[in-house]
Design a protein around this motif. Structure first.
Motif, PDB file in Angstrom:
ATOM      1  N   PHE A 267       0.855  -1.182   0.000  1.00 24.01           N
ATOM      2  CA  PHE A 267       0.000   0.000   0.000  1.00 24.01           C
ATOM      3  C   PHE A 267       0.893   1.235   0.000  1.00 24.01           C
ATOM      4  CE2 PHE A 267      -2.524   3.140   2.587  1.00 24.01           C
ATOM      5  CZ  PHE A 267      -3.517   3.372   1.644  1.00 24.01           C
ATOM      6  N   LEU A 268       0.918   1.948  -1.127  1.00 23.69           N
ATOM      7  CA  LEU A 268       1.774   3.126  -1.261  1.00 23.69           C
ATOM      8  C   LEU A 268       1.080   4.417  -0.856  1.00 23.69           C
ATOM      9  CD1 LEU A 268       3.822   2.780  -4.575  1.00 23.69           C
ATOM     10  CD2 LEU A 268       4.585   2.445  -2.225  1.00 23.69           C
ATOM     11  N   GLY A 269      -0.235   4.363  -0.658  1.00 28.08           N
ATOM     12  CA  GLY A 269      -0.949   5.588  -0.350  1.00 28.08           C
ATOM     13  C   GLY A 269      -1.084   6.474  -1.576  1.00 28.08           C
ATOM     14  N   HIS A 270      -0.903   7.778  -1.378  1.00 27.65           N
ATOM     15  CA  HIS A 270      -1.170   8.752  -2.434  1.00 27.65           C
ATOM     16  C   HIS A 270      -0.236   8.602  -3.631  1.00 27.65           C
ATOM     17  CE1 HIS A 270      -3.116  12.285  -3.940  1.00 27.65           C
ATOM     18  NE2 HIS A 270      -2.030  13.032  -3.915  1.00 27.65           N
ATOM     19  N   ALA A 271       0.960   8.065  -3.415  1.00 27.76           N
ATOM     20  CA  ALA A 271       1.954   7.979  -4.492  1.00 27.76           C
ATOM     21  C   ALA A 271       1.470   7.138  -5.665  1.00 27.76           C
ATOM     22  CB  ALA A 271       3.263   7.412  -3.949  1.00 27.76           C
ATOM     23  N   LYS A 272       0.674   6.108  -5.397  1.00 26.77           N
ATOM     24  CA  LYS A 272       0.224   5.226  -6.477  1.00 26.77           C
ATOM     25  C   LYS A 272      -0.724   5.946  -7.427  1.00 26.77           C
ATOM     26  CE  LYS A 272      -0.450   1.300  -8.675  1.00 26.77           C
ATOM     27  NZ  LYS A 272       0.611   0.656  -9.474  1.00 26.77           N
TER      28      LYS A 272
END
Length: 427
Positions: A267-272
């Motif tokens: 889970f990369l959060g906003h970066a993905k």
């Protein structure tokens, strides 16, 4: 003459006594050599295979029905709220928002969805919220420029930032830094809790509370976003299904439903979702498959997936000893394609004595022996012998997990591999 003979005996006697000991000394190899193919446990969907099938024109539904046995594709309510671990066993962490006009708020306790509560502090943009742990207590503080201020300690805190479902205002991005790592989060809220981490004592567990349907899935990074649409949609369905199968049971070790690492799903959060050019493609795959999950007997399956196999996928029974009716072994030629899978169509690794010994919980390892192979080609059981004669056998998948070799589709290089076992009967 007598003196010379005595002198000769004085020099030769120790050599004759020592030599037999050297001849029987046990060699402890400094490293062990392995060759193999594939990356990951090999159970469920092969991502490399999904890519190949998508390139050949197959749909997401066709891909999934190939890798998962006797499953149905159903639409369900996927708005469930998940708690995802984004910081595991930490000694310290820092949060801030750099978005102009955005703010963060910190609350004492795990407040859930509660509204109207008085925050302990409101933190403006560019001021940092810092956390450390002392015993079973979380110690927070605020840093603004060169000035720091303390906040009363507690066992757990909740942090919100503006522009989310929990706090109105300017759309903020919360930046979390710990152990030379930084990640950005756009949605939900965060909990910071002191949890017991075995012999390490108490450590910080940081979790992000997000909605499965979008806030979580938009940040899952398990497949390159530039891959074919059908592969991305198959991945979105598998990831949604896997997350739903884990939802609702908070694990004490991480204070979470899911780890934000490959233990569960990355889970990369906003970066993905903001990946240049391709982030919108992944978001579209999530949106286009909204609510779709794989079920068996009316329940979401644990939709395992992995990067690639050794040419045939594996079953849960052979990998972990636990039968799951939706897993089966199928051909996966794409994983052995050097063009599609250049890094893992074949591989070789050198693993240190220390790592191998630790994998078997032995003081050292002088010999390794593959006892059985599964029909897929993975190692079924592998045995280690220590210099004291003790022998321990573990599953091939357990060995992979503990030593971090790419897969359980491996061979031993050298004398340890002199006898290759026949495949064990299929279970």
């Amino acid at each position: 003459m007598f003196k010379r003979l005595t002198l000769a005996l004085a020099f030769t006697l120790p050599i004759s006594l020592i030599s037999p000991l050297k001849a029987h000394a046990t060699l402890i190899p400094p490293t062990f050599q392995f060759t193999g193919a594939g990356y990951g446990h090999g159970v469920g969907m092969s991502q490399m295979g999904a890519r190949s099938k998508a390139l050949a024109g197959e749909s997401a539904a066709s891909i999934l029905s190939f890798y998962y046995k006797d499953v149905a594709l159903e639409t369900v309510d996927d708005t469930k709220i998940l708690r995802v671990n984004i910081g595991h066993q930490l000694t310290s962490a820092r949060m801030l928002t750099r978005t102009q006009g955005a703010t963060m708020q910190i609350f004492s306790g795990d407040i859930g969805d509660a509204q109207g509560l008085q925050p302990l502090a409101i933190i403006p943009a560019m001021s940092s919220l810092n956390f450390s742990v002392l015993g079973s207590t979380v110690i927070p503080s605020i840093t603004t420029g060169k000035n720091s201020s303390s906040i009363p300690s507690n066992r757990v805190f909740t942090v919100r930032w503006s522009g989310t479902r929990y706090l109105a205002g300017v759309d903020g991005i919360m930046s979390l830094s710990h152990a030379n790592r930084k990640s950005n989060f756009r949605y939900g809220q965060v909990q910071v809790r002191a949890i017991k981490a075995g012999s390490l004592g108490f450590r910080l567990a940081i979790t992000n509370t997000v909605r499965l349907a979008d806030e979580y899935l938009w940040g899952v990074s398990e497949m390159p976003s530039f891959w074919p649409t059908a592969a991305l949609e198959a991945q979105a369905i598998a990831s949604r299904t896997y997350a739903l199968s884990k939802a609702g049971v908070i694990r004490s070790a991480c204070d979470c439903d899911l780890y934000g690492e490959i233990t569960d799903q990355k889970f990369l959060g906003h970066a993905k979702e903001i990946e240049k050019k391709w982030g919108v493609v992944w978001k579209a795959a999530v949106t286009n498959t909204a609510g779709l999950v794989l079920t068996q007997a009316g329940k979401p399956i644990t939709a395992w997936f992995g990067s690639s196999s050794g040419g045939i996928t594996e079953t849960a029974l052979n990998a972990w000893g636990s039968e799951r009716a939706f897993t089966h072994s199928v051909e996966d030629a794409a994983s052995l394609d050097p063009v599609l899978n250049p890094n893992f169509y074949k591989w070789d690794r050198s693993i240190t004595q220390s790592i191998v010994a630790t994998a078997f919980l032995l003081p050292d390892v002088v010999n390794l022996e593959i006892l059985t192979r599964n029909p897929s080609g993975t190692v079924g059981m592998i045995r280690a012998t220590a210099s004291n004669g003790r022998q321990i056998s573990i599953r091939g998948e357990t060995f992979r997990s503990r030593t971090k070799i790419p897969s359980a589709y491996f061979n031993l290089v050298g004398v340890q591999n002199a006898v290759e076992p026949a495949p064990s009967p299929s279970s």
